[in-house]
Design an enzyme around this catalytic site. Structure first.
Site, PDB file in Angstrom:
ATOM      1  CG  ASP A 234      10.485 -31.535  -1.744  1.00  0.00           C
ATOM      2  OD1 ASP A 234       9.670 -30.856  -1.141  1.00  0.00           O
ATOM      3  OD2 ASP A 234      10.302 -31.928  -2.917  1.00  0.00           O
ATOM      4  CE  LYS A 245       5.295 -34.546  -3.991  1.00  0.00           C
ATOM      5  NZ  LYS A 245       5.137 -35.240  -2.669  1.00  0.00           N
TER       6      LYS A 245
HETATM    7  O1  MRU Z   1       4.698 -33.314  -0.899  1.00  0.00           O
HETATM    8  P1  MRU Z   1       4.734 -31.853  -1.237  1.00  0.00           P
HETATM    9  O2  MRU Z   1       3.592 -31.366  -2.046  1.00  0.00           O
HETATM   10  O3  MRU Z   1       5.008 -31.004  -0.027  1.00  0.00           O
HETATM   11  O4  MRU Z   1       6.000 -31.826  -2.158  1.00  0.00           O
HETATM   12  C1  MRU Z   1       6.887 -30.819  -2.183  1.00  0.00           C
HETATM   13  C2  MRU Z   1       6.797 -30.192  -3.450  1.00  0.00           C
HETATM   14  O5  MRU Z   1       6.062 -29.254  -3.545  1.00  0.00           O
HETATM   15  C3  MRU Z   1       7.540 -30.645  -4.616  1.00  0.00           C
HETATM   16  O6  MRU Z   1       8.330 -31.734  -4.492  1.00  0.00           O
HETATM   17  C4  MRU Z   1       8.202 -29.436  -5.171  1.00  0.00           C
HETATM   18  O7  MRU Z   1       8.569 -29.621  -6.472  1.00  0.00           O
HETATM   19  C5  MRU Z   1       9.370 -29.002  -4.345  1.00  0.00           C
HETATM   20  S1  MRU Z   1       9.551 -27.331  -4.322  1.00  0.00           S
HETATM   21  C6  MRU Z   1       8.285 -26.788  -3.391  1.00  0.00           C
END
Ligand code: MRU
Length: 350
Positions: A234, A245
């Site tokens: 992220d 995550k």
């Molecule tokens: O909270 P989210 O579902 O928006 O989290 C982001 C993610 O999808 C993950 O952390 C993911 O592995 C990052 S890449 C899209």
């Protein structure tokens, strides 16, 4: 991505509205949500109708374009600055959100027709997200041997981007090449993006997989079932520390213990050189209700929310954790696979 024979992107713009697959309804219902103005798009990002790094970025770019379409002639700049701040306040950890909002805002304000430019730039960001995901798929696939057992966390598939995804993009290619992979899908509490979204994507693509409880990954590693781990990101700091995550950190530590390569897949739009290390990354705290309650399909076919914890207890809900660069075997980007190091990151982000 194809759903029942029809091609879909996760998010797109039609006239003044932003349309998106409603990820809060998946895997039980496939619905399209329409956000008619930038505030509705912000609400969709906040409530995670749309989620995942790249998809949030595209949605935020489109939201900024909506704000240009809505801006009154008088006080246009004030309106746009406030809209930018509102968009940026929706999900603080997601780097792509800030990247997209900034790009649309700054380029459009310099143009002779700002509104037209804003829509065009937002569209370019979404298209680039698709291109990058495809390239990441090609590089990542080189790391996957035949018959590999692969562990992934959360959802970094096509639903988390505009199409194809990052962590899952290499797996789609490996499957097409008949490498006979098997995917271990961490359920990813509290919102279960693994059990609900990654499992749904893999099922649609015909990729053999099983959902495992979040606390089962070390067991499968110890059993020798996992050959590599691939997750998304992220926000990646200049030194390679990677926010992803919640739960990613412990998978990385376990992978190191068992000598299993741990890869992060992310486009360069997720790197944030203003964050020197993990200490500079803001971690989003979400509502405790997400931990205390779960949504699922009841036996009589209704989507229902049920309490998961002892009534009266409270919960903590950090949405992300940061994996130190030392646990990361490599970062799969659209420009190639790099080490999680300051030198490699500054080279690739030039
Ligand atoms: O909270 P989210 O579902 O928006 O989290 C982001 C993610 O999808 C993950 O952390 C993911 O592995 C990052 S890449 C899209």
């Amino acid at each position: 991505m194809q759903v029942e024979g029809k091609n879909f992107r996760t998010v797109w713009m039609e006239k003044n509205s932003v349309l998106m697959i409603d990820q809060n309804q998946l895997p039980f219902q496939f619905r399209i949500h329409a956000a008619k103005d930038h505030l509705e798009t912000c609400a969709a990002i906040r409530s995670m109708i749309i989620r995942g790094a790249g998809a949030i970025g595209s949605a935020a770019g489109f939201a900024m374009a909506q704000a240009f379409l809505e801006a009154p002639e008088k006080n246009q700049l004030e309106f746009l600055t406030a809209a930018k701040q509102t968009i940026e306040s929706t999900r603080p950890t997601a780097r792509n959100l800030f990247y997209a909002t900034d790009l649309v805002y700054s380029h459009a304000l310099q143009a002779s027709n700002p509104t037209q430019k804003a829509v065009a730039i937002a569209q370019e960001i979404a298209d680039k997200d698709v291109e990058d995901s495809l390239k990441i798929g090609k590089f990542g696939n080189q790391l996957i041997p035949a018959n590999a057992g692969i562990l992934t966390h959360c959802n970094a598939g096509w639903l988390a981007f505009t199409d194809f995804g990052t962590a899952l993009s290499p797996l789609y290619l490996a499957q097409q090449q008949n490498k006979k992979i098997f995917v271990y899908v961490n359920e990813t509490r509290p919102r279960a993006q693994g059990a609900k979204l990654t499992a749904w994507e893999l099922h649609n693509a015909g990729i053999p997989h099983a959902v495992i409880a979040d606390n089962a990954a070390a067991y499968f590693m110890q059993q020798g079932k996992i050959d590599l781990v691939i997750t998304g990101a992220d926000r990646i700091a200049a030194n390679g520390d990677t926010a992803n995550k919640i739960g990613t950190l412990e998978k990385a530590i376990c992978a190191r213990e068992f000598g299993i390569p741990f890869y992060v897949a992310a486009p360069t739009s997720t790197f944030d050189l203003h964050c020197r290390t993990s200490a500079d990354i803001q971690i989003e705290e979400r509502d405790q209700q997400e931990v205390l309650f779960q949504t699922g399909l009841s036996k009589n076919g209704k989507i229902e929310e049920v309490m998961m914890a002892s009534p009266g207890s409270s919960a903590f809900n950090p949405a992300f954790d940061v994996t130190p660069a030392k646990y990361i075997s490599g970062i799969i980007t659209e420009k190639g696979i790099i080490k999680a190091s300051k030198t490699e990151i500054s080279r690739i982000c030039k």
